[in-house]
Motif scaffolding. Sequence first.
Motif, PDB file in Angstrom:
ATOM      1  N   VAL A   1       9.319  29.079  35.653  1.00 40.65           N
ATOM      2  CA  VAL A   1       8.163  28.178  35.508  1.00 40.65           C
ATOM      3  C   VAL A   1       8.070  27.607  34.097  1.00 40.65           C
ATOM      4  CG1 VAL A   1       5.647  28.007  35.620  1.00 40.65           C
ATOM      5  CG2 VAL A   1       6.898  29.342  37.340  1.00 40.65           C
ATOM      6  N   ILE A   2       8.031  28.485  33.090  1.00 41.80           N
ATOM      7  CA  ILE A   2       7.833  28.002  31.713  1.00 41.80           C
ATOM      8  C   ILE A   2       9.050  27.225  31.215  1.00 41.80           C
ATOM      9  CG2 ILE A   2       7.449  28.740  29.330  1.00 41.80           C
ATOM     10  CD1 ILE A   2       5.710  30.989  30.413  1.00 41.80           C
ATOM     11  N   PRO A   3      10.290  27.686  31.410  1.00 42.20           N
ATOM     12  CA  PRO A   3      11.426  26.842  31.010  1.00 42.20           C
ATOM     13  C   PRO A   3      11.450  25.485  31.703  1.00 42.20           C
ATOM     14  CG  PRO A   3      12.166  29.084  31.371  1.00 42.20           C
ATOM     15  CD  PRO A   3      10.757  29.019  31.869  1.00 42.20           C
ATOM     16  N   THR A   4      10.993  25.427  32.952  1.00 46.80           N
ATOM     17  CA  THR A   4      10.945  24.144  33.663  1.00 46.80           C
ATOM     18  C   THR A   4       9.953  23.198  33.009  1.00 46.80           C
ATOM     19  OG1 THR A   4      11.570  25.180  35.761  1.00 46.80           O
ATOM     20  CG2 THR A   4      10.473  23.036  35.872  1.00 46.80           C
TER      21      THR A   4
ATOM     22  N   GLY B   1       5.589  33.459  28.050  1.00 43.59           N
ATOM     23  CA  GLY B   1       6.784  33.954  28.723  1.00 43.59           C
ATOM     24  C   GLY B   1       7.336  35.205  28.066  1.00 43.59           C
ATOM     25  N   TRP B   2       7.424  35.204  26.735  1.00 44.80           N
ATOM     26  CA  TRP B   2       7.928  36.385  26.030  1.00 44.80           C
ATOM     27  C   TRP B   2       7.006  37.579  26.220  1.00 44.80           C
ATOM     28  CZ3 TRP B   2      12.698  36.713  24.507  1.00 44.80           C
ATOM     29  CH2 TRP B   2      13.408  35.549  24.186  1.00 44.80           C
ATOM     30  N   ALA B   3       5.696  37.343  26.201  1.00 46.88           N
ATOM     31  CA  ALA B   3       4.747  38.439  26.395  1.00 46.88           C
ATOM     32  C   ALA B   3       4.904  39.066  27.777  1.00 46.88           C
ATOM     33  CB  ALA B   3       3.320  37.926  26.204  1.00 46.88           C
ATOM     34  N   SER B   4       5.158  38.233  28.788  1.00 46.88           N
ATOM     35  CA  SER B   4       5.325  38.772  30.143  1.00 46.88           C
ATOM     36  C   SER B   4       6.561  39.661  30.224  1.00 46.88           C
ATOM     37  CB  SER B   4       5.416  37.633  31.158  1.00 46.88           C
ATOM     38  OG  SER B   4       6.641  36.922  31.022  1.00 46.88           O
ATOM     39  N   MET B   5       7.627  39.291  29.513  1.00 43.62           N
ATOM     40  CA  MET B   5       8.844  40.106  29.559  1.00 43.62           C
ATOM     41  C   MET B   5       8.688  41.407  28.784  1.00 43.62           C
ATOM     42  SD  MET B   5      12.050  37.458  29.361  1.00 43.62           S
ATOM     43  CE  MET B   5      11.550  36.659  27.819  1.00 43.62           C
TER      44      MET B   5
ATOM     45  N   PRO C   1       7.246  44.558  32.046  1.00 47.13           N
ATOM     46  CA  PRO C   1       8.612  44.640  32.594  1.00 47.13           C
ATOM     47  C   PRO C   1       8.649  45.122  34.036  1.00 47.13           C
ATOM     48  CG  PRO C   1       8.183  46.508  31.155  1.00 47.13           C
ATOM     49  CD  PRO C   1       7.008  45.581  31.007  1.00 47.13           C
ATOM     50  N   ARG C   2       7.628  45.896  34.449  1.00 46.68           N
ATOM     51  CA  ARG C   2       7.622  46.417  35.817  1.00 46.68           C
ATOM     52  C   ARG C   2       7.166  45.362  36.833  1.00 46.68           C
ATOM     53  NH1 ARG C   2       8.498  51.804  35.950  1.00 46.68           N
ATOM     54  NH2 ARG C   2       8.284  52.953  33.979  1.00 46.68           N
ATOM     55  N   TRP C   3       6.494  44.347  36.342  1.00 44.78           N
ATOM     56  CA  TRP C   3       6.085  43.253  37.222  1.00 44.78           C
ATOM     57  C   TRP C   3       7.231  42.238  37.245  1.00 44.78           C
ATOM     58  CZ3 TRP C   3       0.178  41.954  36.692  1.00 44.78           C
ATOM     59  CH2 TRP C   3      -0.556  43.149  36.763  1.00 44.78           C
ATOM     60  N   ARG C   4       8.314  42.644  37.868  1.00 44.35           N
ATOM     61  CA  ARG C   4       9.541  41.866  37.758  1.00 44.35           C
ATOM     62  C   ARG C   4       9.390  40.459  38.318  1.00 44.35           C
ATOM     63  NH1 ARG C   4      14.552  46.091  38.932  1.00 44.35           N
ATOM     64  NH2 ARG C   4      13.854  47.703  37.471  1.00 44.35           N
ATOM     65  N   SER C   5       8.718  40.324  39.443  1.00 47.80           N
ATOM     66  CA  SER C   5       8.592  38.994  40.043  1.00 47.80           C
ATOM     67  C   SER C   5       7.796  38.063  39.142  1.00 47.80           C
ATOM     68  CB  SER C   5       7.925  39.094  41.417  1.00 47.80           C
ATOM     69  OG  SER C   5       6.625  39.689  41.309  1.00 47.80           O
ATOM     70  N   LEU C   6       6.750  38.599  38.493  1.00 42.68           N
ATOM     71  CA  LEU C   6       5.931  37.761  37.610  1.00 42.68           C
ATOM     72  C   LEU C   6       6.703  37.352  36.366  1.00 42.68           C
ATOM     73  CD1 LEU C   6       3.226  36.490  36.792  1.00 42.68           C
ATOM     74  CD2 LEU C   6       2.583  38.704  35.794  1.00 42.68           C
ATOM     75  N   SER C   7       7.323  38.333  35.674  1.00 46.35           N
ATOM     76  CA  SER C   7       8.034  38.018  34.435  1.00 46.35           C
ATOM     77  C   SER C   7       9.238  37.123  34.695  1.00 46.35           C
ATOM     78  CB  SER C   7       8.463  39.308  33.727  1.00 46.35           C
ATOM     79  OG  SER C   7       9.329  40.062  34.547  1.00 46.35           O
ATOM     80  N   ARG C   8       9.926  37.363  35.808  1.00 48.75           N
ATOM     81  CA  ARG C   8      11.094  36.531  36.106  1.00 48.75           C
ATOM     82  C   ARG C   8      10.685  35.095  36.420  1.00 48.75           C
ATOM     83  NH1 ARG C   8      14.825  40.493  39.959  1.00 48.75           N
ATOM     84  NH2 ARG C   8      15.448  41.950  38.305  1.00 48.75           N
ATOM     85  N   ARG C   9       9.619  34.943  37.157  1.00 49.83           N
ATOM     86  CA  ARG C   9       9.192  33.586  37.507  1.00 49.83           C
ATOM     87  C   ARG C   9       8.639  32.839  36.304  1.00 49.83           C
ATOM     88  NH1 ARG C   9       6.186  34.868  43.326  1.00 49.83           N
ATOM     89  NH2 ARG C   9       8.114  35.270  44.501  1.00 49.83           N
ATOM     90  N   LEU C  10       7.842  33.537  35.506  1.00 41.76           N
ATOM     91  CA  LEU C  10       7.264  32.871  34.339  1.00 41.76           C
ATOM     92  C   LEU C  10       8.341  32.539  33.304  1.00 41.76           C
ATOM     93  CD1 LEU C  10       3.893  34.731  33.612  1.00 41.76           C
ATOM     94  CD2 LEU C  10       4.197  32.367  34.336  1.00 41.76           C
TER      95      LEU C  10
END
Length: 421
Positions: A41-44, A20-24, A28-37
């Motif tokens: 998704v990962i916090p859930t 999750g941290w790596a995605s953020m 950063p430009r892949w906002r939908s992916l980083s926000r969802r992960l």
Amino acid sequence: MGSLDFDAAFSAAGALAMAGWASMILLPRWRSLSRRLAGLVIPTILSLGYVVLVAVHWHGASGGFGSLDQVAALFGSRPLLLAGWVHYLAFDLLVGSWILRRSQAEAVPHGLVVPVLLLTFLFGPLGYLAYVWLEASIRAAREDRIARLQARLPAWLRALEIEPRLMAAALAMLALAIPTTLAALIDPRLFQGVDPWIKPLKFEISIALYLATLALLVPLTSERFRAGLAGRYLIWPVIVPLFLEVFYIGWRASRLEASHYNADDALGAALYTAMGIAAVIFTLAPAVLAWGLARRDAAALPAPLRLSLIGGLGLTTLLGLVSGFALGGSPTGHYVGTVPPAHATLPLLGWSLEIGDLRVPHFLGLHALQIVPLFGLLVWTATRHATRGIAAVALFATAYAGITLMALAAALRGRPLLGWT
């Protein structure tokens, strides 16, 4: 579930959070992916693991939340310790996701957000506070924010033009003094007999004053000068090294280590050299500003006041560099001479009252840009006479330079303050 399984779950939870941290940080430009992960998704998944651990193992746990000892007893259980760790991973990830979304909405450069995300990953609330501080600083740097602040000030202050980025940096530096002061109040440790947080606090206050002074003086130069290379040099090449220096001094203070004269290892030597280079960069800035004020296209000012500004800025660079090189090149540190067992020093500033102290001339040199112009303003306000005002400013600036050099000579000879015993 055995002990080995808990270790495996610990590793798996950490790897999941890292994704999750790596995605953020990296996407950063892949906002939908980083926000969802990172934000869903990962916090859930981590929260589900937390629920299972608490549901299965809470009934057999001792301790509770009524006192610190009870909390320590509660986390004496390995399953609940793991649950606490997963709780930490999930919620820090959510805070990091909020920071990323907020920074993108506020158009905060991602390069500035990455260190904040790393702080959030490592220290949770520290990262959150760092982002609040960063966003507030960026908002203050926008001209409308500074103008709104000025509108609430007395009339004579509303008439001043202020460089917004430098003033925002000054306010941000002053804000750093708040946690530093709190740390000084609660930290019982001493470093070389002194509260370790006093040094970063002094630097924060001094640098805030320095940046605020530049913020008031830069607008007195012409638009052409400010748009050129010299004018641009007065902004980020000054702000960035100053903040990096303060962060470094604060980091060393937290570890009870010296920030200056620390060459015990390769890293310390390299960082100390970098501090010296940074000091030269921002000490040259007043001389650049003095040139901007001396140009024909600078704002119209009374001659004594203009002379005091140019003289004070020029003396800051000249005396600051001379005393700085003497300070940085001293093999015994800022003290010159043998430090007595019961060493008397000036309160707060810490200047020696018994032996030579190179910090005295360095302080005088660096603050010439405030002291000499202040004298010039007082002279002009009192006399309104150009010829007498110019003579008074020239005499004062010469005397100020002489006193600073006397203080430097006294310190090099191992004598206290201005050579008085």
